[in-house]
Design a protein around this motif. Structure first.
Motif, PDB file in Angstrom:
ATOM      1  N   TYR A   1      62.470  28.833  12.705  1.00 40.40           N
ATOM      2  CA  TYR A   1      62.706  27.523  12.095  1.00 40.40           C
ATOM      3  C   TYR A   1      62.621  27.612  10.568  1.00 40.40           C
ATOM      4  O   TYR A   1      63.393  26.967   9.851  1.00 40.40           O
ATOM      5  N   HIS A   2      61.700  28.414  10.075  1.00 44.76           N
ATOM      6  CA  HIS A   2      61.612  28.656   8.634  1.00 44.76           C
ATOM      7  C   HIS A   2      62.858  29.388   8.150  1.00 44.76           C
ATOM      8  O   HIS A   2      63.485  29.005   7.148  1.00 44.76           O
ATOM      9  N   MET A   3      63.229  30.457   8.851  1.00 45.24           N
ATOM     10  CA  MET A   3      64.389  31.238   8.444  1.00 45.24           C
ATOM     11  C   MET A   3      65.671  30.404   8.508  1.00 45.24           C
ATOM     12  O   MET A   3      66.534  30.492   7.637  1.00 45.24           O
TER      13      MET A   3
ATOM     14  N   LEU B   1      71.870  13.711  -0.479  1.00 47.29           N
ATOM     15  CA  LEU B   1      70.564  13.157  -0.847  1.00 47.29           C
ATOM     16  C   LEU B   1      69.682  14.236  -1.477  1.00 47.29           C
ATOM     17  O   LEU B   1      69.010  14.003  -2.494  1.00 47.29           O
ATOM     18  N   ALA B   2      69.712  15.421  -0.895  1.00 44.61           N
ATOM     19  CA  ALA B   2      68.907  16.531  -1.417  1.00 44.61           C
ATOM     20  C   ALA B   2      69.401  16.982  -2.783  1.00 44.61           C
ATOM     21  O   ALA B   2      68.601  17.312  -3.668  1.00 44.61           O
ATOM     22  N   LYS B   3      70.711  16.981  -2.970  1.00 48.43           N
ATOM     23  CA  LYS B   3      71.260  17.393  -4.264  1.00 48.43           C
ATOM     24  C   LYS B   3      70.963  16.363  -5.352  1.00 48.43           C
ATOM     25  O   LYS B   3      70.812  16.714  -6.533  1.00 48.43           O
ATOM     26  N   ALA B   4      70.838  15.112  -4.952  1.00 44.08           N
ATOM     27  CA  ALA B   4      70.558  14.049  -5.929  1.00 44.08           C
ATOM     28  C   ALA B   4      69.116  14.101  -6.421  1.00 44.08           C
ATOM     29  O   ALA B   4      68.810  13.598  -7.506  1.00 44.08           O
ATOM     30  N   GLN B   5      68.235  14.705  -5.609  1.00 46.75           N
ATOM     31  CA  GLN B   5      66.823  14.790  -6.003  1.00 46.75           C
ATOM     32  C   GLN B   5      66.251  16.152  -5.597  1.00 46.75           C
ATOM     33  O   GLN B   5      65.448  16.250  -4.673  1.00 46.75           O
ATOM     34  N   PRO B   6      66.668  17.206  -6.298  1.00 42.38           N
ATOM     35  CA  PRO B   6      66.240  18.561  -5.937  1.00 42.38           C
ATOM     36  C   PRO B   6      64.721  18.722  -5.956  1.00 42.38           C
ATOM     37  O   PRO B   6      64.044  18.264  -6.874  1.00 42.38           O
ATOM     38  N   GLY B   7      64.213  19.357  -4.908  1.00 37.33           N
ATOM     39  CA  GLY B   7      62.789  19.613  -4.815  1.00 37.33           C
ATOM     40  C   GLY B   7      61.951  18.431  -4.371  1.00 37.33           C
ATOM     41  O   GLY B   7      60.727  18.550  -4.252  1.00 37.33           O
ATOM     42  N   LYS B   8      62.574  17.299  -4.096  1.00 37.92           N
ATOM     43  CA  LYS B   8      61.825  16.096  -3.706  1.00 37.92           C
ATOM     44  C   LYS B   8      61.690  15.961  -2.191  1.00 37.92           C
ATOM     45  O   LYS B   8      60.731  15.373  -1.695  1.00 37.92           O
ATOM     46  N   LEU B   9      62.669  16.463  -1.450  1.00 37.48           N
ATOM     47  CA  LEU B   9      62.609  16.393   0.009  1.00 37.48           C
ATOM     48  C   LEU B   9      61.960  17.668   0.563  1.00 37.48           C
ATOM     49  O   LEU B   9      61.957  18.713  -0.103  1.00 37.48           O
ATOM     50  N   ASN B  10      61.424  17.567   1.767  1.00 39.98           N
ATOM     51  CA  ASN B  10      60.803  18.744   2.355  1.00 39.98           C
ATOM     52  C   ASN B  10      61.178  18.892   3.829  1.00 39.98           C
ATOM     53  O   ASN B  10      61.714  17.972   4.438  1.00 39.98           O
ATOM     54  N   TYR B  11      60.897  20.079   4.364  1.00 41.28           N
ATOM     55  CA  TYR B  11      61.178  20.315   5.776  1.00 41.28           C
ATOM     56  C   TYR B  11      60.025  21.081   6.400  1.00 41.28           C
ATOM     57  O   TYR B  11      59.356  21.884   5.751  1.00 41.28           O
ATOM     58  N   ALA B  12      59.778  20.809   7.667  1.00 39.31           N
ATOM     59  CA  ALA B  12      58.665  21.407   8.388  1.00 39.31           C
ATOM     60  C   ALA B  12      59.120  22.627   9.182  1.00 39.31           C
ATOM     61  O   ALA B  12      60.265  22.720   9.616  1.00 39.31           O
TER      62      ALA B  12
ATOM     63  N   ILE C   1      65.102  22.138  -1.088  1.00 37.13           N
ATOM     64  CA  ILE C   1      64.107  21.328  -0.385  1.00 37.13           C
ATOM     65  C   ILE C   1      62.883  22.208  -0.146  1.00 37.13           C
ATOM     66  O   ILE C   1      62.997  23.431  -0.055  1.00 37.13           O
ATOM     67  N   VAL C   2      61.729  21.600  -0.035  1.00 35.65           N
ATOM     68  CA  VAL C   2      60.470  22.343  -0.015  1.00 35.65           C
ATOM     69  C   VAL C   2      60.042  22.645   1.422  1.00 35.65           C
ATOM     70  O   VAL C   2      60.016  21.753   2.273  1.00 35.65           O
ATOM     71  N   HIS C   3      59.685  23.896   1.648  1.00 31.65           N
ATOM     72  CA  HIS C   3      59.201  24.319   2.963  1.00 31.65           C
ATOM     73  C   HIS C   3      57.738  23.937   3.137  1.00 31.65           C
ATOM     74  O   HIS C   3      56.896  24.246   2.290  1.00 31.65           O
ATOM     75  N   VAL C   4      57.421  23.253   4.256  1.00 27.68           N
ATOM     76  CA  VAL C   4      56.043  22.888   4.576  1.00 27.68           C
ATOM     77  C   VAL C   4      55.685  23.565   5.897  1.00 27.68           C
ATOM     78  O   VAL C   4      56.067  23.096   6.971  1.00 27.68           O
ATOM     79  N   PRO C   5      54.962  24.702   5.846  1.00 26.41           N
ATOM     80  CA  PRO C   5      54.616  25.404   7.089  1.00 26.41           C
ATOM     81  C   PRO C   5      53.426  24.756   7.796  1.00 26.41           C
ATOM     82  O   PRO C   5      52.407  24.466   7.174  1.00 26.41           O
TER      83      PRO C   5
END
Length: 323
Positions: A166-168, A147-158, A181-185
Motif C-alpha cells: 500500500y505504501h509502494m 486537489l493535491a496539485k492545488a495544495q502540495p503537501g497538504k493532503l495525506n494517505y495512510a 501527498i504525505v505518507h502516514v504509516p
C-alpha cells in the motif's frame, strides 16, 4: 576393533540416510506455526487462516497463526528467518518483503530474503483500490489529483507501514500523477483503514477484498482500482489507467516461505498441499467473490517469481526516489 568401528559407522550412516525421507514422509508430527508479519483482519491474515485450516484438515496437525506485526513486516520476517529450518515455522509473506529488499537497508530489515528464507508456494493476488474519506471534495481520481496539485503537501494517505504494497502503491501513484501527498504509516491495515474512515487521513490504497465492505457501506469513496482490468467486485469503479493515470498498476500477492535450509522434501510436500488448496473450486469461488485470484507455482517457479519481483520493486523505488 577397526572393522567393528567401520561397520558401526556404516550402520549409523545408513540409519541417518533412511531417516531423512521418513521424516519428510511423516511430516508434520506436531503443530506448525505460520507467522503472519501483518495485523489481524488484513489480506495476509485472512488467507493464512483459511490455508491453515485446510492444512490442518489435510495433515491432521494444528497449523497455528501467530501475528508478529511491526516495522513494515520486518519483525515477523526476522522471527521466521531465525527459526529452526525443520518445517515447523512458516511465513505468510507478500510483496512487502520483496519491496523491502530495495526500500530498506540490510541493517534495518536484518535479513536477506532469498538468502535467509526458502520459497514454498504463492497463494493469491488481489487488485488494490484508491479510496478517500467522504468529506474529501473529490468525486473522481482526476479531481483528487487536481486537489493535491492545488495544495502540495497538504493532503495525506495512510498505509499499513513502510514498505508495504500500500505504501509502494502510494509512492508509485504520486510519481505517475505528479503530486505531493504525505505518507502516514500505521502499525497495520486495520488502523490505517480506521484512519481514512475517521477522516484522520484523506486517502488510502487498500486491497479490494479488505476495503470493499467499507465502500459498500459508504464509509469511504472509491476513486479507482489498480489492476489492468476492472475488478469483478467493484465493476462500476474505473481502473486508474481508465481514470487518467497511464501505466499505473499495483497489486498485492501472498505466499508462503520457510527458513532457509528447510529440507526440500518438506518444502515440496507443502508446495503440493498449498497448490491443491488454491485449486479447490470452493476456494476459487470464495476468492473470486472477494476479488482475489489464486496463484499456483512449483517452489522453483516461485523462487524465480520472487527474484523478479525484487528487481521490479527495486526499479519502482528508484523511480519514486528520483521524483
Amino acid at each position: 576393533m577397526a572393522r567393528r568401528f567401520v561397520l558401526a559407522l556404516a550402520v549409523g550412516l545408513l540409519a541417518s540416510f533412511s531417516a531423512c525421507p521418513s521424516s519428510a514422509q511423516d511430516y508434520p508430527t506436531h503443530a506448525v506455526r505460520i507467522i503472519v508479519p501483518f495485523g489481524a483482519g488484513g489480506p495476509a491474515d485472512v488467507a493464512a487462516r483459511l490455508i491453515s485450516n485446510v492444512l490442518q484438515e489435510s495433515f491432521g496437525q494444528p497449523f497455528i497463526i501467530e501475528n508478529r506485526t511491526g516495522a513494515g513486516g520486518v519483525i515477523g520476517t526476522v522471527e521466521a528467518a531465525k527459526s529452526p529450518a525443520d518445517g515447523y515455522t512458516l511465513l505468510m509473506m507478500s510483496n512487502t518483503q520483496t519491496a523491502n529488499e530495495s526500500l530498506l537497508t540490510p541493517d534495518k530489515r536484518k535479513y536477506e530474503l532469498m538468502r535467509d528464507l526458502a520459497p514454498i508456494a504463492p497463494v493469491n493476488s488481489s487488485d488494490l483500490v484508491i479510496v478517500v474519506n467522504p468529506q474529501v471534495p473529490a468525486k473522481t481520481l482526476q479531481e483528487f489529483i487536481a486537489l493535491a496539485k492545488a495544495q502540495p503537501g497538504k493532503l495525506n494517505y495512510a498505509s499499513s507501514g513502510q514498505g508495504t504494497p500500500y505504501h509502494m502503491a502510494g509512492e508509485l501513484f504520486k510519481a505517475l500523477a505528479g503530486i505531493e501527498i504525505v505518507h502516514v504509516p500505521y502499525r497495520n491495515s486495520g488502523e490505517a483503514r480506521s484512519g481514512v474512515i475517521g477522516g484522520q487521513v484523506q486517502m488510502m490504497i487498500d486491497a479490494v477484498p479488505a476495503m470493499a465492505p467499507n465502500i459498500g457501506e459508504n464509509q469511504v469513496r472509491a476513486l479507482a482500482t489498480t489492476g489492468r482490468q476492472r475488478s469483478a467486485v467493484l465493476p462500476n469503479i474505473p481502473t486508474a489507467i481508465e481514470a487518467g493515470v497511464p501505466g499505473y498498476e499495483a497489486t498485492i500477492w501472498l505466499g508462503l516461505m520457510a527458513p532457509a535450509g528447510t529440507p526440500k522434501p518438506i518444502v515440496d510436500k507443502l508446495n503440493a498441499a498449498v497448490n491443491a488448496i488454491v485449486k479447490r473450486p470452493d476456494i476459487e469461488t470464495l476468492w473470486s467473490q472477494q476479488g482475489a485470484v489464486p496463484m499456483s507455482m512449483t517452489a522453483e517457479e516461485f523462487d524465480k517469481f520472487l527474484r523478479g519481483d525484487i528487481v521490479k520493486w527495486g526499479d519502482v523505488v528508484k523511480k519514486f526516489n528520483k521524483s
